[in-house]
Design an enzyme around this catalytic site. Structure first.
Site, PDB file in Angstrom:
ATOM      1  N   ASP A   8      74.318  29.759 144.667  1.00 14.77           N
ATOM      2  CA  ASP A   8      75.638  30.060 145.214  1.00 14.77           C
ATOM      3  C   ASP A   8      76.663  28.952 144.934  1.00 14.77           C
ATOM      4  OD1 ASP A   8      73.399  31.339 146.254  1.00 14.77           O
ATOM      5  OD2 ASP A   8      74.383  31.885 148.115  1.00 14.77           O
ATOM      6  N   GLU A  39      79.541  34.474 145.209  1.00  7.36           N
ATOM      7  CA  GLU A  39      80.249  35.025 146.381  1.00  7.36           C
ATOM      8  C   GLU A  39      81.041  33.992 147.173  1.00  7.36           C
ATOM      9  OE1 GLU A  39      78.408  36.361 149.836  1.00  7.36           O
ATOM     10  OE2 GLU A  39      77.469  34.433 150.214  1.00  7.36           O
ATOM     11  N   ASN A  67      77.325  38.807 151.164  1.00  7.90           N
ATOM     12  CA  ASN A  67      78.121  39.191 152.337  1.00  7.90           C
ATOM     13  C   ASN A  67      79.586  38.793 152.216  1.00  7.90           C
ATOM     14  OD1 ASN A  67      76.772  36.585 152.577  1.00  7.90           O
ATOM     15  ND2 ASN A  67      77.795  36.369 154.537  1.00  7.90           N
ATOM     16  N   HIS A  68      79.903  37.813 151.344  1.00  5.15           N
ATOM     17  CA  HIS A  68      81.308  37.418 151.176  1.00  5.15           C
ATOM     18  C   HIS A  68      81.978  38.132 149.994  1.00  5.15           C
ATOM     19  CE1 HIS A  68      81.367  34.446 154.325  1.00  5.15           C
ATOM     20  NE2 HIS A  68      80.256  33.904 153.864  1.00  5.15           N
TER      21      HIS A  68
END
Ligand code: PEP
Ligand code: MN
Length: 261
Positions: A8, A39, A67-68
């Site tokens: 990430d 993300e 989720n983002h």
């Protein structure tokens, strides 16, 4: 087939860590394909078109999300035009964008599927059943970026898919786990690949702000940290015809473990 997956990417610090280290990682490991989870790339929340283009321009073949995914509203303007930008496949039917990408490589095709866990995250469709549904249509090597909070859900999915996919690699917690292995059916697994971005921070966010939120229990807006950076990733060698994993090796670059690469 050599796959380099980088965890990430958080904010500007993560983007510059990627630019700093990617040329050397390419020279050393000669990956056939490079994946990143993007993300958190735009100030820690979401991704923009400019950043996605920057990643593709530096040699990234596919960007996964989590989720983002939707935090930058402009994503709705371009996600449908970019097949290499993949959001979790288990969002409800009709969600914009694609849940998987088929990447044509010189030595075969790699399918990248993004799924999101449901423990301590939004209650999306079942990631296990969504994987079954997608795999019914797919042949050859498959890598799953399983964006999830808990090691239990990640281990369970890996065992559920053992022998049916090349790799289940976790993202989202921003902390690299040391449990890499190849399961008996040939599926490589790592609970979490870790993050790329600020090192002297809490999961990439300015540590003082996070401490303040814990101390006061009041709302505090987080900002991406500054200073020293880290890069975390994983290198996989897959059999291009059977899709089985031959090896899995973690990559960790930071000032405390500069040798572990
Ligand atoms: C580290 C993360 O957790 P959170 O959902 O709390 O932002 C993330 O999703 O990037
Ligand atoms: Mn996440």
């Amino acid at each position: 087939m050599r796959v380099l997956m980088i965890g990430d990417i958080v904010g500007d610090a993560g983007r510059s860590a990627l630019q700093d280290h990617l040329p050397r990682l390419k020279r050393t490991h000669r990956p056939d394909v490079i994946l990143v989870n993007g993300e958190n790339a735009a100030d820690g929340r979401g991704i923009t078109r400019t950043i996605a283009r920057e990643f593709f321009g530096s040699g990234v073949d596919c960007i996964t999300l989590g989720n983002h995914a939707w935090d930058r509203r402009e994503i709705f303007d371009f996600i449908d035009d970019e097949p290499r930008l993949v959001r979790p496949a288990n969002y409800p039917e009709g969600t914009p964008g694609n849940g998987f990408a088929r990447l044509a490589l010189p030595n075969g095709e790699l399918t990248v599927i993004n799924l999101m866990g449901r423990t301590f995250l939004s209650t999306l469709d079942c990631p296990f059943r969504k994987a079954d549904e997608l795999l019914a249509e797919v042949k050859g090597p498959v890598l799953i970026d399983f964006h999830g909070e808990t090691t239990s859900e990640k281990q369970a999915l890996a065992w559920y898919l053992d022998g049916r996919v090349s790799a289940v690699i976790g993202t989202h917690t921003h902390v690299q786990t040391a449990d890499e292995r190849i399961l008996p059916g040939g599926t490589a697994f790592l609970s979490d690949v870790g993050m790329t971005g600020p090192y002297d921070a809490v999961l990439g966010m300015e540590k003082e702000l996070v401490i303040k939120r814990f101390l006061t229990q009041l709302p505090v807006r987080f900002e991406v940290g500054e200073g020293r950076t880290q890069l975390n990733g994983v290198l996989l060698e897959l059999d291009p015809s059977s899709g089985g994993a031959r090896s899995i090796k973690r990559i960790r670059i930071d000032d405390d473990e500069p040798w572990f690469e």
